[in-house]
Design a protein around this motif. Sequence first.
Motif, PDB file in Angstrom:
ATOM      1  N   ILE A  94      -2.691   7.058  -6.739  1.00 15.96           N
ATOM      2  CA  ILE A  94      -3.627   7.084  -5.618  1.00 15.96           C
ATOM      3  C   ILE A  94      -2.929   7.799  -4.474  1.00 15.96           C
ATOM      4  N   GLU A  95      -3.690   8.600  -3.711  1.00 14.69           N
ATOM      5  CA  GLU A  95      -3.104   9.383  -2.626  1.00 14.69           C
ATOM      6  C   GLU A  95      -3.683   8.971  -1.281  1.00 14.69           C
ATOM      7  N   PHE A  96      -2.827   9.004  -0.284  1.00 13.59           N
ATOM      8  CA  PHE A  96      -3.288   8.817   1.089  1.00 13.59           C
ATOM      9  C   PHE A  96      -4.012  10.074   1.541  1.00 13.59           C
ATOM     10  N   LEU A  97      -5.119   9.895   2.204  1.00  9.76           N
ATOM     11  CA  LEU A  97      -5.766  11.011   2.881  1.00  9.76           C
ATOM     12  C   LEU A  97      -5.788  10.694   4.371  1.00  9.76           C
ATOM     13  N   ASP A  98      -6.692   9.848   4.789  1.00  8.36           N
ATOM     14  CA  ASP A  98      -6.777   9.475   6.194  1.00  8.36           C
ATOM     15  C   ASP A  98      -5.559   8.627   6.572  1.00  8.36           C
ATOM     16  N   ARG A 117      -4.506   2.001   5.269  1.00 10.56           N
ATOM     17  CA  ARG A 117      -3.327   1.436   4.627  1.00 10.56           C
ATOM     18  C   ARG A 117      -3.646   1.065   3.186  1.00 10.56           C
ATOM     19  N   VAL A 118      -2.589   0.970   2.392  1.00  9.98           N
ATOM     20  CA  VAL A 118      -2.709   0.532   1.006  1.00  9.98           C
ATOM     21  C   VAL A 118      -2.125  -0.871   0.886  1.00  9.98           C
ATOM     22  N   TYR A 119      -2.807  -1.733   0.142  1.00 17.08           N
ATOM     23  CA  TYR A 119      -2.292  -3.062  -0.134  1.00 17.08           C
ATOM     24  C   TYR A 119      -2.355  -3.308  -1.635  1.00 17.08           C
ATOM     25  N   PHE A 120      -1.760  -4.414  -2.074  1.00 17.02           N
ATOM     26  CA  PHE A 120      -1.671  -4.736  -3.495  1.00 17.02           C
ATOM     27  C   PHE A 120      -2.681  -5.841  -3.805  1.00 17.02           C
ATOM     28  N   SER A 121      -3.679  -5.532  -4.610  1.00 15.37           N
ATOM     29  CA  SER A 121      -4.746  -6.504  -4.855  1.00 15.37           C
ATOM     30  C   SER A 121      -4.268  -7.699  -5.673  1.00 15.37           C
ATOM     31  N   VAL A 130       6.547   0.944   5.023  1.00 17.41           N
ATOM     32  CA  VAL A 130       6.296  -0.348   4.392  1.00 17.41           C
ATOM     33  C   VAL A 130       6.201  -1.395   5.498  1.00 17.41           C
ATOM     34  N   HIS A 131       5.081  -2.100   5.561  1.00 15.59           N
ATOM     35  CA  HIS A 131       4.842  -3.114   6.582  1.00 15.59           C
ATOM     36  C   HIS A 131       4.969  -4.501   5.968  1.00 15.59           C
ATOM     37  N   LEU A 132       5.872  -5.292   6.541  1.00 12.95           N
ATOM     38  CA  LEU A 132       6.043  -6.690   6.148  1.00 12.95           C
ATOM     39  C   LEU A 132       5.843  -7.532   7.394  1.00 12.95           C
ATOM     40  N   GLY A 133       4.599  -7.854   7.705  1.00 13.26           N
ATOM     41  CA  GLY A 133       4.314  -8.512   8.969  1.00 13.26           C
ATOM     42  C   GLY A 133       4.691  -7.595  10.114  1.00 13.26           C
ATOM     43  N   ASP A 134       5.531  -8.089  11.057  1.00 13.08           N
ATOM     44  CA  ASP A 134       5.984  -7.269  12.176  1.00 13.08           C
ATOM     45  C   ASP A 134       7.096  -6.308  11.781  1.00 13.08           C
ATOM     46  N   ARG A 135       7.693  -6.510  10.653  1.00  9.22           N
ATOM     47  CA  ARG A 135       8.808  -5.672  10.205  1.00  9.22           C
ATOM     48  C   ARG A 135       8.252  -4.424   9.531  1.00  9.22           C
ATOM     49  N   ALA A 136       8.695  -3.252   9.958  1.00  9.71           N
ATOM     50  CA  ALA A 136       8.222  -1.995   9.380  1.00  9.71           C
ATOM     51  C   ALA A 136       9.429  -1.131   9.027  1.00  9.71           C
ATOM     52  N   LEU A 137       9.453  -0.625   7.810  1.00 12.56           N
ATOM     53  CA  LEU A 137      10.553   0.204   7.321  1.00 12.56           C
ATOM     54  C   LEU A 137       9.975   1.539   6.875  1.00 12.56           C
ATOM     55  N   THR A 150       3.122 -13.650   3.865  1.00 12.00           N
ATOM     56  CA  THR A 150       3.295 -12.267   4.316  1.00 12.00           C
ATOM     57  C   THR A 150       2.515 -11.320   3.427  1.00 12.00           C
ATOM     58  N   ARG A 151       1.826 -10.383   4.046  1.00  9.92           N
ATOM     59  CA  ARG A 151       1.076  -9.350   3.325  1.00  9.92           C
ATOM     60  C   ARG A 151       1.883  -8.064   3.353  1.00  9.92           C
ATOM     61  N   ILE A 152       1.989  -7.416   2.219  1.00 15.17           N
ATOM     62  CA  ILE A 152       2.686  -6.131   2.130  1.00 15.17           C
ATOM     63  C   ILE A 152       1.662  -5.017   2.217  1.00 15.17           C
ATOM     64  N   GLU A 153       1.885  -4.071   3.134  1.00 13.96           N
ATOM     65  CA  GLU A 153       0.994  -2.921   3.279  1.00 13.96           C
ATOM     66  C   GLU A 153       1.817  -1.652   3.403  1.00 13.96           C
ATOM     67  N   LEU A 154       1.226  -0.552   2.974  1.00 15.84           N
ATOM     68  CA  LEU A 154       1.866   0.754   3.048  1.00 15.84           C
ATOM     69  C   LEU A 154       1.013   1.670   3.925  1.00 15.84           C
ATOM     70  N   SER A 155       1.677   2.529   4.700  1.00 19.65           N
ATOM     71  CA  SER A 155       0.941   3.482   5.528  1.00 19.65           C
ATOM     72  C   SER A 155       1.626   4.839   5.492  1.00 19.65           C
ATOM     73  N   TYR A 156       0.911   5.835   5.970  1.00 24.12           N
ATOM     74  CA  TYR A 156       1.397   7.214   6.026  1.00 24.12           C
ATOM     75  C   TYR A 156       1.627   7.562   7.490  1.00 24.12           C
ATOM     76  N   PRO A 157       2.853   7.474   7.981  1.00 26.07           N
ATOM     77  CA  PRO A 157       3.102   7.746   9.405  1.00 26.07           C
ATOM     78  C   PRO A 157       3.150   9.244   9.697  1.00 26.07           C
ATOM     79  N   THR A 158       2.215   9.719  10.461  1.00 31.93           N
ATOM     80  CA  THR A 158       2.190  11.125  10.860  1.00 31.93           C
ATOM     81  C   THR A 158       1.371  11.251  12.126  1.00 31.93           C
ATOM     82  N   ASP A 159       1.715  12.231  12.952  1.00 29.67           N
ATOM     83  CA  ASP A 159       0.895  12.506  14.135  1.00 29.67           C
ATOM     84  C   ASP A 159       0.023  13.734  13.903  1.00 29.67           C
TER      85      ASP A 159
END
Length: 848
Positions: free
Chosen positions: A224-228, A232-236, A278-285, A307-316
Amino acid sequence: MASARAATVAVAALWAALGVGGSAPIHDLATLEARCGQCHGGEQPMGGFRIRDLGETPGEASIELWRRSLTFVQTGFMPPREAGQLAIRERHRLAAILEAGVRRLEGHAEIVPGAVARRMNNREIVNSLRDVLMIEDVGTHQPMAGLVGDTLLDGFDTIGDTLGMSQFHLEQYIEAIRKVVDATILGGPRPESRRYEVTPAELRMTSLSQRRRDERANRTAASIEFLDPRLRVYFSNFETAPATGKYRIEIRATGKDRGIYDSTETGIHDGDPIRLRVHLGDRALTFDLPDETPGKIVLHEWIAAGTRIELSYPTDGLRLRGNGNFKFQFSIAHDHIRRTNPELFARVLAEKLPHAPARTARSPGHWSHWTEQWQGARPRLFGAEIVGPIYDRWPPQRQVRLLGDTPRLEDATAILRPIAERAWRRKVEDRDLEPIVRLATATAARVSSAMTDIDGLKEGIVAILASPAFLVLNRGDGSPSDRFASRLSFFLGGTIPDSRLLQASSGGRLDAFEAVRDEVRRRFDVSAAEEFLREFPRAWLELDRINFMAPDPDRFPRYSRKRLSEDMVAEMLQFFRHAVENNLPVPELLAADYSFLNADLAELYGVEGVPRDSQLRKHRFTDGRRGGLLGMGAFLTLTADSLSTSPIHRGVYVMEKFLGIHPAPPPGDVEIAEPDIRQARTVKEVLAAHTTDPTCASCHRTIDPYGYAFENFDPVGTWRDEYTAHVGPKPSRARLAEIENEDRQRKAAGLGLVERPWEQPPIPVDAAARLPDGKSYRDIVEFRRLMLSAENRDRFVRCFIRKLLLYANGAEPGAHAEIESIVARSAANGYRIVDTIAAVVHSGLFRE
């Protein structure tokens, strides 16, 4: 604020008195009343100030007025130019009289004004809880989310007046502390470890809408690819962590199609790697992804239950087209394919256009036809694996480190003492812990579980951390050495002191200035002062206000779409860090000939030759216009309005943040008639109209010259030589006919014609002015030179020292003599910034 206005009036009276004969002593009230009483006497004195308010000598009620008067005298702000300037010796004489009065009062004060008692702010609580409990952070379950936000005063979150305590505060603290302690001290049987395999089908994309919509993602059976990038992506199959513990998280991903599209179209620089966050609550790596080759990101993280694990695409990037909504970026594929692959271009149109649902979608360039052909830079995810919770032993080693192997309630005093000593920042006696131990024992007696001892000890820890001894700073308890160590640690690290610092302070090894300087340098060298490097410049320069009146998104679309405010703030913070790490002279902060730029800032500033990526690099300017704090976009943007520049805002900022001068606010009890500015074409002409009102003139003549110098910089800090009217297109023929009719009617009534801004040529910027002390400049280059004069250099250093003390003490420093001694020590050490910080720490204003 009222006292500032009174100070202006007081100094005006004093200057006027000396301006007549130059011999009137400050205490000769009869002379002052005779010369100034016409304006500053009676029932309604000008500015609400009477001559007698100053008093023959300063007292507790008038000392601040005397101090402000001294500042205005030293800067030469009074009298106004039209009233005639005093000779230098006369000004020095008056300053000496005022300074002597201030010193005389301070010399009789029983206590040198220093730090005020206050509760910790939220960031200090977070840091201190982490260090008291010896954990990585307070947890990924966002335990502090319910705390009341801290109120900023002039940018600072350390001011005692804004950090009071209420019952509601205490209740929120107790709730938050319990959550942290519960995630730190575990009880019951050891949770079972499991393995979770997250397949591409179980990688799910969030939505920006509450309505059910088709997933906006490129999905195949393998990925699966990030577009927008807003999604965020999460694990079902792993909604949240089932238990607190360490988890091994492996994410399989790659970066796709970096550099295929022109960076001017996408806003993504070719030199930037594709990243995954990678987002782990307030912790982001954040991690860089390899291009086109599957890679693995492996994390071993302590995660709290829930804790919910989420992934994002950081870009401006990917926001430059249309209104910034990502969907419009798909049309970049249209442009690219039309240029590079005519056959594919024709085939897509043949397939899509006949089935387009709306008239707008039948346009070949409509974004909806090109979603499947998108080749913008993006992360591709193949899946993930999660194993956990994992423990090195049971109970976990970090819990053993805190409580011991077999914690028993009968050993509560011994177990809780080191925790209390870290939390309370002092030695703790058995009697101090007696009520805590009784509470722990009572709690254990009420708990019907197999872990009664653990539950009781946890309640004792909560009580320690919810006590005033932890939550309130500068209480005056503990030994002087303990208090000094605590103050130094919170000043530079925003947290409790470590054992090394406490021992050095108690052993007398930090009594001499040289030892303090070595300790301050060491803390910067070992990254023990990261909090100061980040939070002090942010507070001093009020960087959190940068988007309070953000530049208009229609006039300056790139500012918001490329998130330039983040780059501007990063530039200032990197510049300040560079100065500290290299121990540069404090005055170099103000008007150095260099700064730190990336590609986006370089484009904004009109600088060529900067690598096309987002990394900040040192750049030296050669035109004399930029460099240092005076040339940075953050300063120029946060002191502008949404559509125009403001010499008043910029002038006040320069005076207050860099020179330590606090101009009086407009009088709130005086009705000011708005001047006629219909013929004014520039900001300078608008402000000049205000000087026709005597009520406004004195302030504008003081403030505006400190802001005019920056008129060549527009609201986002871009250089301009001319003002350009942004009024839209020329009116239609019908509207032009209406305007001509209006002109005839206005002419018959003796009025002027309707304005035609679309016909007006650009107007050259006039950035020249004369400062209140009589020195003039023609442009920003000459203004910057004036700011580097010996007089302004000392004024800037003095202001910097006062801001350090405000940040450290939580109150405005008032001891003039002590501040001057810090300035002198700074000068003796070449004004170097680390030495200056050490001089502040060594001073009586900091130590007590």
